[in-house]
Write a protein that holds these residues in place. Structure first.
Motif: not given
Length: 889
Positions: A549-564
């Protein structure tokens, strides 16, 4: 100072919480149980957490209260209690009475008032007191010695927020008493308490913090700020006072408070055990002492138990049985070892032949072999397929086995979780006995049958055959009553022998090829790892959702689909929505598929390969699915992935024995053909009987394109619609499958039904039938109860409607393949061929055929599969042959 701790519970509030906290559950009798189960679980946890010594439960009565007399609109906006919850209210009260827990209900008052009074009296008696409720109105009851506990559920675990008086002050800035004035000003929409118009929570807190009561605030009305609040309170003072009165919990109802009557004592007793057993709360039964639920006290069969433990006793028993017409038996095993045989041949007696050093299993089975092989004795058992493996091992050709209560109970109601003998006893004989798990425990605490007291051991085991004997006719009568005689006797009973043969023969695995396949997967996975690390710019644990999750949504800044609650969701559906956003997404999806493939199959299959025959002997279950489909476990050979090329390659490791080949026969679009037959849609029937491409036809019909001009993409989309319709697919799911908008998906579905109107009528009729009857039916009268259709919950009803549409089709397909399996198996045997049916995968049959018999086997497969049932659409079979399972596809 008393060390007693009193727990007072808001019954309605906790029942409501429990009802919505668990999915809608019911027992085998169709009685809803989720709220009762949730309530008991919450109650037991809080009793433990609080170390409570005394307990009382308060419930509302349906009659109006003094608040309704003051204000007719009080709670006037409340929706009625869901029927499924209302049905459970009398049950929870029966449960509480059985647990020796006091119930308090006072006419003219609410449960809150009863709790307030009990808490007041409890505190005055010197007891520490906890009030459990999901209603924050009760915070006004908090004192230094009265704690208000509000349950909260996170990930299935219930915790509580606890409030003494200082906690209320810390949260709201007002004392518990002032909390009433707060409610009077701001009102309460849930109870329809009006409050003062224009005064919300923040303003109300400010006013009460400064003046401590509505009356005092009114005394300083000209000084009150903001001016609007001053104006509104001045104009609505009487309404504020009324609201305060409505919000005030009464603490002096006329209730006899006898502390000793609230004492927690013997809650896990015989009566509670019986209720929990009937409600099928299996986990809760583990809490009872081993002496509770003893078979002697609950055995209303009045059967005399006999223990056979010597050769002399066994030798005398055999002649007694030899002339009987009916025999019920049950082979008791433990860790794959026979420890005894239970027998009943009349209504008054039952026997347990206990294996021992003197009477070992070989001697016992050899001695009673003549009984099993006697064609004149009708035999009834429970779990015949397991018996057939034992008979095979001891070279016993058991004759005239006419009934399996295990499969019979499943046939009647395929939605249950278990069909054990204790379930049979409860449902068909109305008696309560312990299950094997309740008797012996489980996990590390599990004991052996041999650890039980001798009399308990023998009586329990002898009772098993007696239950089978007494329940057989009741189950058989029910099968006839439900018009399922043909289904049971012509399909389910013969199928047991077919599944046994498949388990017995197994399928050969080339271990060398499996090792090579595992290594190949390992290299591909290593390469994928490197590619993922390169795309991510660093190494990390790909299997860790948190790190990914850190790689996808923080480092690569991909759109956040869902948070838990623990971070970003990286579930499969999330990755699916991120496709095209970054190349790493496809790599991760592939990585997950391949690592699962490697661990589950490439490496996992080694544990199942027989050392002596190099074959895997999977277990085939016919009592698991509610649609009648057969399932495979240990290992699951029906779930071998075939969508990916590399996944499909695992079939290369499955090979026939020497001088044999594999022949694979697969029904072509059986569910769609059955849909055409059942719906009587002329367009579909004509298309199938003219051997048209049904998916291309649907694309042509739906998209208004000439048949020959349909593109592969359009055909693929039409295929998704065709199969989706069978499963009651909605626009949302179809849009997800086809990666189109929901509106476009709905247009596809609408156009489909416009072109195939008979299908729409048929599916609507399926729902209507199931709603009226409470169940759906297949072509051969396989019945599936659908209680969800009557749920007050929209999602539950929608789920029920999908089941109602799908079950007649999928269940009929399951019936057809079973008929084909029985017929082809019988044909191969009657023709004395060496070829054998060894595997069934949904609509596909795999034959290990001798080279000299290939043409005959092909001929028989076509004959038996295509003619399994007589319908308006021709059933077609795709057939392939190969030297590995992979070659047949």
């Amino acid at each position: 100072m008393s060390k007693d701790k009193v727990l007072l519970v808001d019954g309605n509030s906790i029942m409501n919480r429990a009802y919505y906290g668990l999915p809608l559950l019911s027992n085998s009798e169709g009685i809803y149980t989720n709220a009762v189960l949730g309530f008991v679980n919450i109650l037991l946890k809080v009793i433990k957490d609080e170390s409570a010594t005394h307990i009382g439960i308060a419930f509302d009565l349906k009659a109006p209260t003094f608040r309704h007399e003051k204000y007719k609109e009080y709670k006037g906006n409340r929706k009625g209690m869901p029927d499924e919850l209302g049905m459970q209210m009398p049950i929870i009260k029966d449960v509480l009475r059985a647990m020796n827990i006091n119930i308090y209900e006072v006419e003219g008052y609410e449960a809150d008032d009863v709790l307030g009074t009990l808490a007041n009296k409890s505190e005055k008696s010197g007891c520490e007191t906890t009030v459990l409720s999901g209603d924050r109105d009760l915070l006004q009851l908090a004192t230094k010695k009265v704690k208000i506990s509000i349950p909260k559920t996170k990930k299935g675990t219930t915790t509580t927020e606890n409030y003494f008086d200082e906690d209320v002050i810390a949260l709201y800035g007002v004392t518990p008493t002032e909390f009433i004035d707060l409610k009077g000003l701001m009102g309460d929409s849930s109870d329809n308490i009006p409050g003062v118009p224009g005064i919300g929570e923040k303003t109300a807190i400010k006013i009460i913090t400064n003046y401590h009561s509505i009356e005092e605030a009114y005394n300083h009305i000209d000084e009150l700020k903001p001016p609007r609040a001053s104006k509104n309170l001045k104009e609505n003072y009487e309404l504020a006072i009324l609201s305060k009165e409505l919000a005030t919990i009464c603490v002096d109802c006329e209730i006899d408070f006898e502390k000793d009557s609230l004492k927690i004592d013997n809650i896990f007793n015989e009566e509670t055990y019986t209720i929990f057993k009937k409600l099928e709360f299996k986990r809760l039964l583990e809490k009872f002492d081993s002496s509770i639920g003893s078979n002697d006290e609950n055995n209303s069969l009045s059967v005399i138990h006999h223990s056979i433990s010597t050769k002399d006793e066994l030798d005398k028993l055999v002649p007694k049985i030899s002339n009987e017409k009916t025999l019920a038996y049950y082979i008791v095993t433990e860790n794959h070892k026979i420890i005894g045989i239970s027998i009943a041949y009349n209504e008054q007696e039952s026997y347990f032949i206990k294996c021992s050093d003197e009477l070992d299993s070989s001697y016992v089975l050899e001695t009673i072999k003549s009984i099993f092989e006697n064609k004149n004795i009708k035999k009834i058992t429970h779990g015949l397929k397991d018996d057939l493996h034992i008979f095979s091992e001891y070279n016993i050709k058991c004759e005239n086995i006419c009934f399996d209560t295990f499969v019979g109970a499943y046939t009647i109601n395929p939605t249950k979780d278990t069909y054990d003998i204790d379930d049979i006893a409860k449902e068909y004989l109305g008696i309560i006995i312990k299950s094997e798990e309740e008797l012996l425990g489980k996990g590390r605490n599990k004991i052996s049958y041999l650890d039980l007291p001798e009399e308990e051991f023998t009586n329990y085991c002898s009772l098993l055959a007696a239950i089978i004997y007494h329940s057989y006719e009741k189950i058989d009568d029910m099968i006839d009553e439900l018009n399922m005689h043909q289904l049971f006797y012509d399909i389910e009973m013969p199928l047991i022998y077919v599944l046994f043969d498949m388990e017995f023969y197994g399928i050969k695995v080339d271990s060398v090829l499996l090792h090579e396949y595992s290594d190949k997967l390992g290299k591909i996975i290593d390469l994928l790892e490197s590619e993922i690390y390169e795309l991510a710019g660093e190494e990390f644990n790909i299997k860790s959702p948190k790190q990914l999750g850190v790689i996808l949504f923080e480092k690569l800044e991909l759109p956040i689909i869902k948070k838990t609650k623990t971070g970003y969701s990286t579930a499969a559906e999330v990755l699916d929505k991120l496709r095209g956003e970054h190349p790493i997404i496809d790599k991760i999806s592939e990585y997950r598929q391949l690592t699962k493939l490697k661990s589950t199959y490439a490496d996992g299959l080694f544990d199942y390969i027989g050392k002596e025959d190099s074959r895997i002997h999977s277990t085939f279950k016919q009592t698991i699915t509610s649609t009648g489909r057969i399932s495979s476990i240990e290992p699951n050979l029906q779930n071998i992935p075939i969508r990916m090329d590399i996944g499909r390659e695992i079939r290369k490791v499955f090979v026939p024995r020497e001088d044999y080949v594999f022949i694979d026969a697969d029904y072509s679009q059986i569910e769609l053909r059955l849909l055409a037959h059942l719906s009587e849609d002329e367009t579909l029937i004509e298309a199938y009987n003219n051997h048209q491409d049904i998916h291309r036809l649907t694309a042509s019909q739906v998209f208004h394109i000439p048949f020959e001009e349909v593109t592969n993409l359009q055909r693929s989309n039409a295929k998704a619609v065709n199969f989706g319709i069978v499963y009651g697919i909605g626009a949302f799911s179809l849009s997800q499958d086809l990666h189109i908008t929901r509106k476009e998906a709905q247009e596809y579905i609408d156009k489909y039904f416009k072109k195939y109107p008979s299908v729409k009528i048929y599916l609507d009729n399926c729902i209507r039938f199931a709603k009226n009857r409470g169940y759906s039916l297949t072509m051969l009268n396989r019945r599936r109860p659908i209680p969800e259709l009557n749920s007050s919950n929209f999602m539950q009803r929608a789920f029920g409607e999908r089941i109602a549409m799908n079950t007649p089709i999928q269940g009929s397909a399951a019936d057809v393949i079973k008929i084909a399996m029985i017929n082809i198996s019988n044909k191969l045997k009657s023709e004395k061929l060496r070829s054998r049916l060894i595997l069934q995968i949904h609509d596909e049959l795999l034959i290990e055929a001798h080279r000299d018999e290939v043409e005959l086997v092909k001929k028989y497969l076509v004959e038996e599969m295509e003619n399994a049932v007589d319908i308006s659409v021709k059933l077609e079979v795709d057939m392939n042959m190969g030297m590995t399972w992979y070659d047949t596809k």
